[in-house]
Design an enzyme around this catalytic site. Structure first.
Site, PDB file in Angstrom:
ATOM      1  CE  LYS A  96      -4.564   0.832   0.302  1.00  0.00           C
ATOM      2  NZ  LYS A  96      -5.635   0.039  -0.282  1.00  0.00           N
ATOM      3  N   GLY A 203     -19.568   7.481  -0.837  1.00  0.00           N
ATOM      4  CA  GLY A 203     -18.693   8.010  -1.869  1.00  0.00           C
ATOM      5  C   GLY A 203     -18.524   7.030  -3.002  1.00  0.00           C
ATOM      6  N   GLY A 206     -19.778   3.418  -1.656  1.00  0.00           N
ATOM      7  CA  GLY A 206     -21.070   3.405  -0.968  1.00  0.00           C
ATOM      8  C   GLY A 206     -22.257   3.682  -1.856  1.00  0.00           C
TER       9      GLY A 206
END
Length: 381
Positions: A96, A203, A206
């Site tokens: 990440k 966002g 969602g």
């Protein structure tokens, strides 16, 4: 006499290094601190494991309060990607990246510029393929198109640039599949029809999840720190109810609570007041600490481990490396239903919370370095 500023600097450096070297972080293979003075880039790339293949994980662009917080987030997210990719049946390890700053474009008062993204792409390129990046919170398809101009290990690009486009589409689909599995275990059928689902964060992921739930016959309640995100959902679906914030949402009578924003939504403060009997959402690192998984189980709340159900996006971008085929990627993401059920079964058999059962399965695959072909089809079928 020692200069106070020098002492403070040493303490600060030790604090940052402590974040990297802490054994409870899981023994990351490599952590890279990136800086480009001309563009203002400050970033952290964390590679947790490449046991199953090149590390794959998105790039988060966020205005962290401190550099220590940015490092810790990168470490936690990278470790989560190892587990996520393992249980998604991908031949990828976990990594990440976080870019420190305001993700708003420079023209609108933030820190994001083309030069900064190009500099970040050069940092990814310096790893020679050990890390494959993609979108995350604060980065978008258009950003990955820019990043890809300085390295060949960027996914989540636009279709015009040979990519898969918005990975939130299959992230939401996978969360919905995990929610169906939880419904099967909790209520005896794999549907949310007639259930009330609360979504915190509407966002990129969602708002797609809202669509799936409404199509399935659920009642949906939403909240988001951005009023415009809620307004967009309610303009399209006036039947959706909105509440002011997450504190109100978790106390609202719900069947399912879906955290779909930043991590840490499930904590010592929130779990005791949750009304939902199922938690299943898209946010990464939902458990504020490992003990929260047991707290949920003790309250009889069924928790679908976040890194299992939100793997649709990484499945999508991994497919991009083969020449993206949406139907193929969606079929793989649909299997999140079966994986989630298997984790619930393992949790019941071992007498542990689902989060612990998921960790055990992921750790087993990584330790054995089991290729995806044998992981997904252990009998050879």
């Amino acid at each position: 006499m020692t200069d106070v500023r020098q002492t403070d600097s040493i303490v600060s450096k030790r604090s940052l290094l402590d974040q990297i070297w802490r054994p409870e972080q899981g023994g990351h293979e490599q952590v890279i601190l990136c800086q480009d003075r001309d563009s203002g880039l400050k970033a952290v790339i964390a590679l947790h494991s490449t046991a199953l293949g090149p590390a794959l994980g998105g790039t988060r662009f966020h205005a962290y309060a401190t550099d220590d917080e940015a490092v810790e987030d990168a470490l936690n997210l990278a470790r989560g990607m190892t587990y996520k990719n393992a249980l998604a049946g991908l031949d990828h390890g976990g990594g990440k990246a976080v870019i420190i700053g305001d993700p708003t474009p420079k023209s609108e008062g933030g820190d994001k510029t083309e030069a900064l993204l190009l500099a970040y792409g050069r940092a990814v390129a310096s790893l020679g393929g050990r890390y494959v990046t993609a979108c995350d919170v604060g980065t978008y398809v258009a950003d990955m198109d820019v990043v890809s101009r300085t390295n060949q290990w960027t996914t989540g690009r636009s279709p015009d640039n040979g990519g898969a486009g918005d990975s939130s589409v299959l992230t939401a689909w996978g969360v919905f599949q995990g929610m169906r599995a939880a419904a099967q275990v909790r209520w005896g059928e794999p549907t949310l029809r007639g259930r009330r689902v609360g979504i915190a964060g509407v966002g990129k992921v969602g708002h797609h999840l809202v669509e799936h739930l409404l199509e399935d016959g659920a009642t949906v309640v939403v909240t988001d720190v951005r009023a415009e995100a809620v307004a967009r959902v309610r303009a399209r679906h006036p039947e959706v109810t909105a509440v002011p914030d997450s504190a109100v949402l978790i106390r609202t009578p719900l069947d399912v609570y879906a955290p779909c924003a930043l991590g840490g939504a499930l904590s010592d403060a929130t779990v005791p007041v949750l009304t939902a009997s199922v938690v299943c959402g898209a946010a990464n690192n939902q458990l504020a600490h490992p003990g929260v998984g047991k707290d949920l189980a003790d309250r009889g709340i069924l928790y679908a481990p976040d890194y299992v159900v939100n793997a649709g996006g990484v499945i999508q971008v991994a497919d991009e490396l083969q020449g993206f085929d949406f139907d193929r990627a969606k079929a793989k993401a649909t299997k999140i239903y079966d994986t989630t059920l298997a984790i619930f079964d393992r949790a019941a058999a071992d007498g542990v919370p689902p989060a612990a059962a998921a960790d055990r399965l992921a750790e087993q695959r990584v330790a054995d370095r089991t290729p995806a072909a044998r992981w997904l089809h252990p009998t050879g079928d």
